[in-house]
Motif scaffolding. Structure first.
Motif, PDB file in Angstrom:
ATOM      1  N   LEU A 252      29.507  41.377  34.775  1.00 34.22           N
ATOM      2  CA  LEU A 252      30.061  41.269  33.430  1.00 34.22           C
ATOM      3  C   LEU A 252      29.970  42.606  32.702  1.00 34.22           C
ATOM      4  N   ALA A 253      28.856  43.299  32.851  1.00 37.72           N
ATOM      5  CA  ALA A 253      28.727  44.611  32.215  1.00 37.72           C
ATOM      6  C   ALA A 253      29.789  45.571  32.746  1.00 37.72           C
ATOM      7  N   ARG A 254      30.035  45.515  34.049  1.00 42.52           N
ATOM      8  CA  ARG A 254      31.061  46.383  34.644  1.00 42.52           C
ATOM      9  C   ARG A 254      32.440  46.051  34.074  1.00 42.52           C
ATOM     10  N   CYS A 255      32.764  44.791  33.961  1.00 46.86           N
ATOM     11  CA  CYS A 255      34.077  44.398  33.462  1.00 46.86           C
ATOM     12  C   CYS A 255      34.264  44.784  32.000  1.00 46.86           C
ATOM     13  N   VAL A 256      33.223  44.637  31.197  1.00 42.16           N
ATOM     14  CA  VAL A 256      33.313  45.035  29.789  1.00 42.16           C
ATOM     15  C   VAL A 256      33.475  46.548  29.684  1.00 42.16           C
ATOM     16  N   ARG A 257      32.755  47.279  30.539  1.00 40.14           N
ATOM     17  CA  ARG A 257      32.900  48.742  30.544  1.00 40.14           C
ATOM     18  C   ARG A 257      34.327  49.135  30.933  1.00 40.14           C
ATOM     19  N   ALA A 258      34.936  48.376  31.833  1.00 36.20           N
ATOM     20  CA  ALA A 258      36.315  48.658  32.226  1.00 36.20           C
ATOM     21  C   ALA A 258      37.278  48.470  31.058  1.00 36.20           C
ATOM     22  N   VAL A 259      37.009  47.488  30.216  1.00 35.19           N
ATOM     23  CA  VAL A 259      37.854  47.294  29.036  1.00 35.19           C
ATOM     24  C   VAL A 259      37.687  48.466  28.073  1.00 35.19           C
ATOM     25  N   ARG A 260      36.469  48.940  27.930  1.00 35.16           N
ATOM     26  CA  ARG A 260      36.254  50.120  27.067  1.00 35.16           C
ATOM     27  C   ARG A 260      37.030  51.314  27.613  1.00 35.16           C
ATOM     28  N   ARG A 261      36.934  51.558  28.915  1.00 36.31           N
ATOM     29  CA  ARG A 261      37.679  52.677  29.517  1.00 36.31           C
ATOM     30  C   ARG A 261      39.178  52.459  29.327  1.00 36.31           C
ATOM     31  N   GLY A 262      39.624  51.211  29.439  1.00 41.66           N
ATOM     32  CA  GLY A 262      41.034  50.915  29.257  1.00 41.66           C
ATOM     33  C   GLY A 262      41.499  51.186  27.842  1.00 41.66           C
ATOM     34  N   ALA A 263      40.642  50.885  26.855  1.00 40.47           N
ATOM     35  CA  ALA A 263      40.984  51.167  25.462  1.00 40.47           C
ATOM     36  C   ALA A 263      41.071  52.671  25.216  1.00 40.47           C
ATOM     37  N   GLU A 264      40.181  53.430  25.849  1.00 44.13           N
ATOM     38  CA  GLU A 264      40.236  54.887  25.714  1.00 44.13           C
ATOM     39  C   GLU A 264      41.527  55.431  26.322  1.00 44.13           C
ATOM     40  N   GLU A 265      41.930  54.883  27.455  1.00 39.14           N
ATOM     41  CA  GLU A 265      43.197  55.295  28.057  1.00 39.14           C
ATOM     42  C   GLU A 265      44.368  54.870  27.173  1.00 39.14           C
ATOM     43  N   GLY A 266      44.261  53.696  26.568  1.00 42.77           N
ATOM     44  CA  GLY A 266      45.297  53.259  25.644  1.00 42.77           C
ATOM     45  C   GLY A 266      45.440  54.211  24.469  1.00 42.77           C
ATOM     46  N   ALA A 267      44.317  54.750  23.971  1.00 42.72           N
ATOM     47  CA  ALA A 267      44.382  55.732  22.892  1.00 42.72           C
ATOM     48  C   ALA A 267      45.097  56.997  23.351  1.00 42.72           C
ATOM     49  N   ASP A 268      44.898  57.387  24.609  1.00 39.48           N
ATOM     50  CA  ASP A 268      45.630  58.529  25.156  1.00 39.48           C
ATOM     51  C   ASP A 268      47.129  58.236  25.178  1.00 39.48           C
ATOM     52  N   VAL A 269      47.492  57.020  25.567  1.00 34.43           N
ATOM     53  CA  VAL A 269      48.902  56.623  25.532  1.00 34.43           C
ATOM     54  C   VAL A 269      49.444  56.737  24.107  1.00 34.43           C
ATOM     55  N   ALA A 270      48.697  56.218  23.136  1.00 34.13           N
ATOM     56  CA  ALA A 270      49.151  56.253  21.741  1.00 34.13           C
ATOM     57  C   ALA A 270      49.325  57.685  21.255  1.00 34.13           C
ATOM     58  N   ARG A 271      48.400  58.576  21.627  1.00 37.76           N
ATOM     59  CA  ARG A 271      48.530  59.987  21.234  1.00 37.76           C
ATOM     60  C   ARG A 271      49.789  60.607  21.815  1.00 37.76           C
ATOM     61  N   ARG A 272      50.063  60.299  23.052  1.00 33.27           N
ATOM     62  CA  ARG A 272      51.241  60.875  23.699  1.00 33.27           C
ATOM     63  C   ARG A 272      52.536  60.312  23.110  1.00 33.27           C
ATOM     64  N   ILE A 273      52.523  59.046  22.781  1.00 32.69           N
ATOM     65  CA  ILE A 273      53.688  58.462  22.123  1.00 32.69           C
ATOM     66  C   ILE A 273      53.908  59.130  20.777  1.00 32.69           C
ATOM     67  N   GLN A 274      52.825  59.341  20.037  1.00 30.40           N
ATOM     68  CA  GLN A 274      52.913  59.993  18.732  1.00 30.40           C
ATOM     69  C   GLN A 274      53.455  61.418  18.866  1.00 30.40           C
ATOM     70  N   ALA A 275      53.034  62.112  19.932  1.00 30.21           N
ATOM     71  CA  ALA A 275      53.477  63.490  20.133  1.00 30.21           C
ATOM     72  C   ALA A 275      54.879  63.575  20.747  1.00 30.21           C
ATOM     73  N   GLY A 276      55.391  62.440  21.239  1.00 32.38           N
ATOM     74  CA  GLY A 276      56.730  62.427  21.805  1.00 32.38           C
ATOM     75  C   GLY A 276      56.807  62.920  23.231  1.00 32.38           C
ATOM     76  N   ARG A 277      55.697  62.908  23.942  1.00 30.69           N
ATOM     77  CA  ARG A 277      55.723  63.302  25.355  1.00 30.69           C
ATOM     78  C   ARG A 277      54.678  62.510  26.121  1.00 30.69           C
ATOM     79  N   LEU A 278      55.038  62.051  27.304  1.00 28.47           N
ATOM     80  CA  LEU A 278      54.133  61.237  28.107  1.00 28.47           C
ATOM     81  C   LEU A 278      53.343  62.062  29.115  1.00 28.47           C
ATOM     82  N   SER A 279      53.800  63.243  29.420  1.00 29.04           N
ATOM     83  CA  SER A 279      53.094  64.077  30.408  1.00 29.04           C
ATOM     84  C   SER A 279      53.114  65.523  29.997  1.00 29.04           C
TER      85      SER A 279
END
Length: 279
Positions: A252-279
């Motif tokens: 369970l701790a591993r799975c919750v940590r995976a959600v945290r990592r996923g949220a951090e990656e989601g924030a990276d997606v949001a930043r890139r969308i805001q900047a208008g470039r995905l890569s």
């Protein structure tokens, strides 16, 4: 009367016990903070639909890797764009599976509640068994389309008992993070569907997190951590399967940590969308 051996208890009881542990509670606090930052990211104010589209691709790349298919973000983006234009012709089996995993993720995202809209849209209700069957059908769709997989058996569980257990987890009273962990464990411990059992379980777990409000953005890339370190994910799953309270806490701790990592990656997606470039 002595307490039952935790290893023989049903998954919901084991997860409920683990949820109360100090270690899991600490991981939950970290995940909730990351999910809150993602929810209020400026890049999702207007770009949430684009962010969900990119998150679906990233989640599919992670799941394809866990299913043994190596692909890159750029390669899968290109395939999905070809797919949208009806231009994909006879992909190899690995590409076909990755494409199907993406289709399942994208079709889920299309049904997620919209963000930042004052008047919520009326959305169709999906009975859970039908939803799980649809996820597997989407996952296998490109393999069936190329003739690499016969259509018989698609969307029919090879383990009906496990299928009933995951539906019970998805609709039960456990906190969404705990329910998602139990669902992923069921689909990874053995084939509930074949092929693509792991990807189906991850998609259903992601649906639970979104529909029950843990990740209302639908942008967290929750399978990324396991794709980055599959050996650690395998050890945590092994601890769960061995039984006992320590194994449940580890998983369970591993799975919750995976959600945290996923949220951090989601924030990276949001930043890139805001900047208008995905890569």
């Amino acid at each position: 009367m002595a307490d039952p051996d935790p290893g023989t208890e049903p998954a919901p009881l084991r997860l409920e016990r683990a949820w109360r542990s100090d270690r899991v509670r600490e991981e939950v606090r970290g995940a909730e903070e990351a999910l809150t930052r993602l929810r209020f990211h400026e890049g999702l104010r207007r770009g949430w639909a684009e962010a969900r589209a990119e998150a679906a691709v990233r989640e599919a790349v992670a799941l394809a890797s866990l299913e043994g298919v190596r692909t890159t973000l750029d390669d899968l983006r290109a395939v999905t764009m070809q797919d949208a234009g009806g231009e994909v012709s006879d992909p190899d089996p690995g590409t076909a599976l990755a494409l199907g995993v993406w289709r399942a993720q994208w079709n889920l995202a299309l049904d997620f509640p919209p963000l930042n809209e004052r008047s919520p849209r009326r959305r169709p209700a999906h009975p859970l068994p039908a939803l799980v069957a649809r996820i597997h059908r989407d996952t296998c769709s490109a393999l069936v389309g190329t003739g690499a997989l016969p259509s018989r058996g698609v969307a029919i569980p090879v383990d009906p008992g496990a299928a009933r257990r995951v539906v019970a987890l998805a609709s039960g009273d456990l906190p969404p993070l705990a329910a998602a962990a139990g669902i992923v464990a069921e689909f990874r411990a053995a084939d509930v569907f074949t092929p693509g059992s792991l990807a189906v379980g991850a998609a259903l777990a992601r649906w639970v997190l979104v529909e029950r409000g843990t990740d209302p953005t639908g942008v967290a890339v929750v399978s990324l951590l396991d794709a980055e370190d599959p050996a650690a994910a395998g050890r945590a799953l092994g601890a769960w399967m061995e039984g006992g309270e320590e194994g449940a806490v580890e998983w369970l701790a591993r799975c919750v940590r995976a959600v945290r990592r996923g949220a951090e990656e989601g924030a990276d997606v949001a930043r890139r969308i805001q900047a208008g470039r995905l890569s």
